[in-house]
Design a protein around this motif. Structure first.
Motif, PDB file in Angstrom:
ATOM      1  N   THR A  19       0.841  -1.197   0.000  1.00 33.39           N
ATOM      2  CA  THR A  19       0.000   0.000   0.000  1.00 33.39           C
ATOM      3  C   THR A  19       0.876   1.248   0.000  1.00 33.39           C
ATOM      4  O   THR A  19       1.684   1.438   0.910  1.00 33.39           O
ATOM      5  N   PRO A  20       0.722   2.122  -1.058  1.00 32.79           N
ATOM      6  CA  PRO A  20       1.565   3.323  -1.102  1.00 32.79           C
ATOM      7  C   PRO A  20       1.080   4.363  -0.105  1.00 32.79           C
ATOM      8  O   PRO A  20      -0.114   4.532   0.100  1.00 32.79           O
ATOM      9  N   VAL A  21       1.992   5.031   0.471  1.00 29.67           N
ATOM     10  CA  VAL A  21       1.669   6.099   1.421  1.00 29.67           C
ATOM     11  C   VAL A  21       2.358   7.356   0.934  1.00 29.67           C
ATOM     12  O   VAL A  21       3.561   7.355   0.660  1.00 29.67           O
ATOM     13  N   LEU A  22       1.552   8.426   0.764  1.00 33.90           N
ATOM     14  CA  LEU A  22       2.119   9.686   0.287  1.00 33.90           C
ATOM     15  C   LEU A  22       2.606  10.513   1.457  1.00 33.90           C
ATOM     16  O   LEU A  22       1.952  10.600   2.498  1.00 33.90           O
ATOM     17  N   THR A  23       3.722  11.125   1.234  1.00 36.62           N
ATOM     18  CA  THR A  23       4.218  12.049   2.258  1.00 36.62           C
ATOM     19  C   THR A  23       3.415  13.331   2.137  1.00 36.62           C
ATOM     20  O   THR A  23       2.680  13.547   1.169  1.00 36.62           O
ATOM     21  N   THR A  24       3.565  14.196   3.091  1.00 39.24           N
ATOM     22  CA  THR A  24       2.842  15.470   3.084  1.00 39.24           C
ATOM     23  C   THR A  24       3.203  16.285   1.854  1.00 39.24           C
ATOM     24  O   THR A  24       2.333  16.869   1.211  1.00 39.24           O
ATOM     25  N   LYS A  25       4.488  16.300   1.482  1.00 38.43           N
ATOM     26  CA  LYS A  25       4.924  17.060   0.311  1.00 38.43           C
ATOM     27  C   LYS A  25       4.331  16.473  -0.967  1.00 38.43           C
ATOM     28  O   LYS A  25       3.896  17.208  -1.861  1.00 38.43           O
ATOM     29  N   GLN A  26       4.308  15.129  -1.060  1.00 37.04           N
ATOM     30  CA  GLN A  26       3.754  14.486  -2.249  1.00 37.04           C
ATOM     31  C   GLN A  26       2.257  14.773  -2.372  1.00 37.04           C
ATOM     32  O   GLN A  26       1.738  15.008  -3.463  1.00 37.04           O
ATOM     33  N   ALA A  27       1.552  14.739  -1.266  1.00 38.00           N
ATOM     34  CA  ALA A  27       0.108  15.022  -1.272  1.00 38.00           C
ATOM     35  C   ALA A  27      -0.151  16.446  -1.739  1.00 38.00           C
ATOM     36  O   ALA A  27      -1.080  16.710  -2.512  1.00 38.00           O
ATOM     37  N   LYS A  28       0.688  17.400  -1.299  1.00 41.50           N
ATOM     38  CA  LYS A  28       0.518  18.794  -1.713  1.00 41.50           C
ATOM     39  C   LYS A  28       0.754  18.939  -3.204  1.00 41.50           C
ATOM     40  O   LYS A  28       0.030  19.648  -3.897  1.00 41.50           O
ATOM     41  N   ARG A  29       1.792  18.238  -3.707  1.00 38.25           N
ATOM     42  CA  ARG A  29       2.086  18.306  -5.138  1.00 38.25           C
ATOM     43  C   ARG A  29       0.936  17.713  -5.959  1.00 38.25           C
ATOM     44  O   ARG A  29       0.548  18.250  -7.005  1.00 38.25           O
ATOM     45  N   ALA A  30       0.351  16.601  -5.521  1.00 35.39           N
ATOM     46  CA  ALA A  30      -0.766  15.967  -6.229  1.00 35.39           C
ATOM     47  C   ALA A  30      -1.979  16.896  -6.253  1.00 35.39           C
ATOM     48  O   ALA A  30      -2.646  17.055  -7.281  1.00 35.39           O
ATOM     49  N   ASN A  31      -2.267  17.504  -5.114  1.00 35.83           N
ATOM     50  CA  ASN A  31      -3.396  18.428  -5.038  1.00 35.83           C
ATOM     51  C   ASN A  31      -3.163  19.646  -5.930  1.00 35.83           C
ATOM     52  O   ASN A  31      -4.081  20.163  -6.556  1.00 35.83           O
TER      53      ASN A  31
END
Length: 200
Positions: A19-31
């Motif tokens: 199961t992939p887990v996004l870091t806070t920075k990755q989540a911000k970039r995706a958003n």
């Protein structure tokens, strides 16, 4: 010899590991990417709507052409007095012209009328009508019945485009009325056409 029992926890651990887990920075970039796409789409739609809103669909313009003058001019070519019916207030003409019939061999007198309800009815008159010409002049329409107007029985036709037509032969001339007006408006024009033809 004892068999080793599989650990029931192992498959669960394997699934958890995948199961992939996004870091806070990755989540911000995706958003940020999603938001950018939404903003770009919104701007594109806005740019497409601006020309549409600045150029609304044209309504039938009443130009009030001098039908009498055009009819007098066309009379020599026609060999008969082209129709110039006196219509009630609220009716205007946006064109009046002589068509030599170069394309179909049927010379015609044509007038476009704007009704009081801002609808359009085209009047076409000829002394050289044939069934093919009538069919084409009425928008490839089918006969739908008959209608009385001005003491004359008119052939009522409907086309697939939704336009109505009335066709009659009066005083040796074929008259076609075609347009988007109400049938009651067709009746008014037809009555005045017959009156004008019988007065000539």
């Amino acid at each position: 010899m004892s068999e080793t029992q599989p650990d029931p926890q192992q498959p669960q651990q394997a699934e958890d590991a995948v199961t992939p887990v996004l870091t806070t920075k990755q989540a911000k970039r995706a958003n940020a990417t999603v938001m950018g796409m939404l903003i770009a789409t919104g701007l594109t739609l806005a740019l497409c709507l601006v020309p549409v809103l600045l150029n609304p669909s044209p309504k039938m313009q009443a130009r009030n052409v001098d039908v009498t003058a055009a009819a007098n001019q066309a009379a020599g070519d026609a060999g008969y007095s082209p129709l110039d019916p006196e219509l009630p207030d609220g009716w205007t003409a946006n064109y009046a012209r002589w068509n030599t019939g170069e394309n179909n061999g049927v010379p015609t007198w044509e007038v476009g009328y704007v009704t009081p309800g801002s609808e359009f009815i085209a009047l076409t008159e000829t002394n050289a009508a044939n069934p093919t010409w009538v069919y084409e002049s009425t928008g490839d329409s089918a006969v739908a019945g008959e209608r009385q107007a001005g003491g004359v029985t008119w052939e009522l036709r409907d086309s697939s485009s939704g336009k109505a037509s009335m066709v009659a032969e009066v005083e040796g001339l074929t008259v076609v009325l075609t347009g988007s007006g109400e049938l009651s408006e067709f009746d008014v024009l037809a009555e005045h056409v017959v009156e004008d033809l019988r007065g000539n």
